[in-house]
Design a protein around this motif. Structure first.
Motif, PDB file in Angstrom:
ATOM      1  N   MET B   1      -0.691 -40.434  95.049  1.00  0.00           N
ATOM      2  CA  MET B   1      -1.339 -39.893  96.255  1.00  0.00           C
ATOM      3  C   MET B   1      -1.603 -41.016  97.245  1.00  0.00           C
ATOM      4  SD  MET B   1      -3.940 -36.839  95.395  1.00  0.00           S
ATOM      5  CE  MET B   1      -5.067 -37.751  94.391  1.00  0.00           C
ATOM      6  N   ASN B   2      -1.534 -40.674  98.530  1.00  0.00           N
ATOM      7  CA  ASN B   2      -1.820 -41.695  99.527  1.00  0.00           C
ATOM      8  C   ASN B   2      -3.335 -41.833  99.725  1.00  0.00           C
ATOM      9  OD1 ASN B   2      -2.718 -39.686 101.245  1.00  0.00           O
ATOM     10  ND2 ASN B   2      -0.738 -39.479 102.280  1.00  0.00           N
ATOM     11  N   VAL B   3      -3.709 -42.777 100.563  1.00  0.00           N
ATOM     12  CA  VAL B   3      -5.129 -43.091 100.736  1.00  0.00           C
ATOM     13  C   VAL B   3      -5.902 -41.873 101.266  1.00  0.00           C
ATOM     14  CG1 VAL B   3      -6.760 -44.575 101.974  1.00  0.00           C
ATOM     15  CG2 VAL B   3      -4.629 -45.524 101.107  1.00  0.00           C
ATOM     16  N   ALA B   4      -5.280 -41.172 102.234  1.00  0.00           N
ATOM     17  CA  ALA B   4      -5.965 -40.011 102.825  1.00  0.00           C
ATOM     18  C   ALA B   4      -6.226 -38.945 101.759  1.00  0.00           C
ATOM     19  CB  ALA B   4      -5.117 -39.434 103.954  1.00  0.00           C
ATOM     20  N   ARG B  76      -5.577 -29.173 102.935  1.00  0.00           N
ATOM     21  CA  ARG B  76      -5.930 -30.515 103.400  1.00  0.00           C
ATOM     22  C   ARG B  76      -5.107 -31.573 102.662  1.00  0.00           C
ATOM     23  NH1 ARG B  76     -12.151 -31.499 103.500  1.00  0.00           N
ATOM     24  NH2 ARG B  76     -11.417 -33.406 104.494  1.00  0.00           N
ATOM     25  N   LEU B  77      -4.923 -31.361 101.362  1.00  0.00           N
ATOM     26  CA  LEU B  77      -4.129 -32.328 100.593  1.00  0.00           C
ATOM     27  C   LEU B  77      -2.670 -32.341 101.077  1.00  0.00           C
ATOM     28  CD1 LEU B  77      -5.492 -31.725  96.969  1.00  0.00           C
ATOM     29  CD2 LEU B  77      -5.694 -33.847  98.283  1.00  0.00           C
ATOM     30  N   PRO B  82       2.509 -34.450 104.502  1.00  0.00           N
ATOM     31  CA  PRO B  82       3.373 -33.257 104.561  1.00  0.00           C
ATOM     32  C   PRO B  82       4.706 -33.430 103.847  1.00  0.00           C
ATOM     33  CG  PRO B  82       2.590 -33.886 106.753  1.00  0.00           C
ATOM     34  CD  PRO B  82       2.171 -34.957 105.834  1.00  0.00           C
ATOM     35  N   ASN B  83       5.228 -34.646 103.835  1.00  0.00           N
ATOM     36  CA  ASN B  83       6.548 -34.840 103.230  1.00  0.00           C
ATOM     37  C   ASN B  83       6.468 -35.521 101.864  1.00  0.00           C
ATOM     38  OD1 ASN B  83       7.788 -33.749 105.586  1.00  0.00           O
ATOM     39  ND2 ASN B  83       7.411 -35.715 106.598  1.00  0.00           N
ATOM     40  N   GLU B  88       2.324 -34.511  92.908  1.00  0.00           N
ATOM     41  CA  GLU B  88       1.028 -35.197  92.925  1.00  0.00           C
ATOM     42  C   GLU B  88      -0.077 -34.278  93.417  1.00  0.00           C
ATOM     43  OE1 GLU B  88       1.077 -38.911  94.878  1.00  0.00           O
ATOM     44  OE2 GLU B  88       2.360 -39.857  93.382  1.00  0.00           O
ATOM     45  N   VAL B  89       0.270 -33.476  94.440  1.00  0.00           N
ATOM     46  CA  VAL B  89      -0.732 -32.526  94.943  1.00  0.00           C
ATOM     47  C   VAL B  89      -1.053 -31.505  93.855  1.00  0.00           C
ATOM     48  CG1 VAL B  89      -1.187 -30.738  96.653  1.00  0.00           C
ATOM     49  CG2 VAL B  89      -0.022 -32.829  97.327  1.00  0.00           C
TER      50      VAL B  89
END
Lengths: 200, 452
Positions: B1-4, B76-77, B82-83, B88-89
């Protein structure tokens, strides 16, 4: 089992039956599923619309979530009416389930449709809860306990130390009832309470 | 997952912790309030029950907050990357669902245990007074001679040995209310079994989510696991009904009968739609076997009990709520019954109503109830909505709704019940009235909540 538990159990049965039948159906529905729709008084969707949904949602099996939701809405509406009736009748002593059941029923169709989608392995988990009327701020716990504390004084029997004892006296001659379940006066042979009503 | 996405997850976890802490605070304050109430009213169960019901509404609200502390988490995740890889989500979502189930289970268990603890405390405080009431002498109303009671928990007709008059002795209300609540004495063990069952179900859902997050299909529950669940459900319902029968009367056969009935409704009802279970047990697949909500009643359910129909029982209940005990005994005599018989038929009709999903028994009972007391014609729809809102507000505030109903609207609970039933019937015929009912009653609730 009280009315709350009973309603909860009935709702669970219906939801299980709907989920089970929907999951077992072929993609978009089949004759068995149509039978269930008729059972709940719901008109099946047009076959073209079903096909569209199957393609759009990539369903490999099961009835369309939209149709499942319509059936669940029927159950929800019925259950809401039942709930209002139970509330107006007063909740039974010691009930811990009324609040939980109200929540469950209020969002039954949305939540159970979402559950169905999960059963099919569809990825989205969306529960959209309908707008509700404005709700008053919850009272503080202190005021709840203060109010409950005061209610004790309103219980007329709280100060009574004895069981109630009542004996029947004939309204015609004043004679006492002398045999249990005999409601004809032994002395004047007339109904001791004035009249005798048929019981059925 | 990214930071956001990690931030969104952290926010979600924090909100969940916050909801849990709020719930713990509420429960701690509730325990303190209960301790004071039990100490102040050792003879009276009602204040505690009213307070617990009012707090339960707030607990439910907090549970909702904890179950979904950050709305639209999935969107939100996804929006945060989006890409990015979908797996992971899905993995994060599986974690969220697991945490949500755990929270709901924890909140339910905390509440059930708190309620059970304080009801038991109240029962313990009441017991010396109940014993005193049970053993206190009862005397003949006519001559004052002592009467010998056989079962002080129930109504009895006792013939006085001195003067020969029949006395109808009813149980003290405190004794009645005590024994109605005694199932709480065994509730702790029942809660253990309920929570074990809940965890067993949740564990499977967690497993299915984890499989999906790993890119595989959500598996169907294997037969062996379903059979384990069947045993856990049976254990729970057996414990539940054993506790009821032990404390409120009944036989071992009743436990078996009620347990089988519950299993039929709950577990086997669900399994009838499970292809694997049906195949293993020779049940036709898809045969849900569930009656429609509007199904027909079993005609036997409406058979009179000891000669008393459901409608007559409804009339008698209406009379009981409006008459004093002496008037009610007189009224019962007109129907050729004593209080002991009335109590028997009341219990039997209530049992039938509880086991009648068609509600036909209740409809007959309501017919009798409606024929007595206030008529709905005397109360407008708007007034009915106001009363309903006020009734809800009093419940949430821990007030005595019955006493307030009399004070504000000069109605008894039976009158209100009649009015509500009549308007509900009209609303059923015109579903749009439900929205108006919800709006008006919510407004009235706000108004009455604001009153001291």
């Amino acid at each position: 089992m009280g009315p709350i538990e009973s309603l909860d159990a009935i709702v669970t049965r219906h939801v299980s039956a709907i989920h089970g039948a929907a999951c077992s159906a072929a993609a978009g529905g089949d004759a068995t599923w149509d039978g269930l729709l008729r059972h709940y008084g719901v008109t099946p969707f047009d076959p073209r619309e079903r096909a569209l949904i199957v393609r759009g949602m990539r369903l490999s099996r099961g009835a369309t979530p939209a149709e499942v939701r319509v059936v669940l809405l029927e159950v929800q509406r019925w259950a809401e009416r039942e709930l209002v009736r139970i509330r107006s009748d007063g909740a039974p002593l010691g009930s811990s389930a009324l609040g939980l059941l109200s929540d469950r029923i209020a969002f039954l169709a949305d939540r159970e449709t979402s559950t169905y989608e999960q059963m099919l392995g569809l990825p989205r988990l969306r529960v959209s809860e309908p707008a509700t009327p404005p709700v008053a701020a919850a009272p503080s716990l202190a005021s709840i306990f203060a109010n409950a504390d005061q209610t004790s004084k309103q219980a007329g029997w709280a100060t009574s130390k004895h069981a109630h004892v009542n004996s029947l006296t004939c309204v015609h001659c004043g004679g006492p009832q002398e045999r249990p379940m005999d409601f004809m006066c032994r002395y004047c042979r007339r109904p001791i309470a004035g009249t005798l009503e048929p019981t059925q | 997952m990214n930071v956001a996405q990690q931030q969104i997850m952290a926010e979600w976890n924090q909100a969940l912790q916050h909801a849990g802490a709020k719930l713990q605070g509420l429960l701690a304050q509730t325990a303190e309030g209960c301790r004071v109430l039990v100490g102040r009213h050792p003879m009276d169960l009602e204040p505690l029950v009213r307070a617990l019901r009012a707090v339960e509404v707030q607990v439910s609200a907090l549970k909702r907050e904890g179950a979904d502390p950050v709305p639209d988490i999935y969107d939100r995740l996804c929006s945060a990357d989006p890409n990015g890889p979908r797996g992971e989500v899905e993995h994060a979502l599986a974690q969220i669902r697991h945490a949500r189930r755990e929270f709901e289970r924890w909140a339910d268990e905390q509440w059930l245990r708190l309620e059970s603890t304080w009801m038991v405390e109240q029962l313990h405080a009441m017991w010396p007074h109940v014993q005193a009431a049970i053993t206190s002498p009862v005397t003949c109303q006519r001559c004052g001679a002592p009467l010998s009671r056989q079962n002080p928990r129930q109504s009895e007709s006792i013939t006085c040995h001195a003067c020969g008059a029949v006395n109808q002795v009813t149980a003290h209300e405190m004794v009645e209310s005590y024994f109605q609540a005694t199932y709480f004495l065994d509730e702790a063990g029942v809660i253990d079994k309920l929570m074990a069952l809940r965890k067993f179900k949740d564990d499977w859902e967690d497993m299915r989510d984890a499989e999906f997050a790993a890119g595989r299909n959500r598996p169907d529950e294997p037969l062996e696991r379903l059979e384990q669940r069947e045993q856990l459900e049976r254990d729970y319902w057996s414990a539940h009904f054993r506790a009821r029968v032990r404390n409120q009367g009944g036989s071992a056969e009743d436990v078996t009968k009620f347990t089988d009935e519950r299993m039929q409704r709950e577990f086997y009802g669900e399994m009838n739609g499970n292809a694997l279970w049906c195949a293993a047990h020779g049940v036709p697949p898809g045969d849900a076997g569930v009656e429609a909500p509007r199904g027909n009643a079993d005609p036997g359910l409406l058979e009179p009990i000891e000669g008393v129909s459901a409608e007559l029982y409804g009339k008698l209940e209406a009379k009981r709520s409006s008459a004093n005990p002496a008037e009610f005994v007189q009224h019962l005599a007109q129907h050729q019954m004593d209080h002991a018989k009335f109590d028997r038929i009341a219990k039997a009709w209530c049992d039938r109503m509880a086991h009648d999903p068609s509600n036909a028994v209740y409809a007959e009972y309501a017919k009798g109830l409606l024929s007595q007391g206030a008529s709905a014609d005397s109360v407008s729809f708007e007034k009915f909505c106001e009363i309903q809102g006020a009734w809800n507000a009093w419940g949430k505030q821990g007030k005595d709704a019955g006493a307030n109903l009399q004070q504000h609207f000069a109605l008894t609970p039976t009158d209100f019940s009649n009015i509500a039933m009549t308007w509900m019937q009209k609303m059923s015929a015109t579903p749009t009235m439900f929205e108006e009912f919800a709006r008006l009653s919510a407004e009235a609730e706000q108004k009455y909540m604001a009153m001291p």
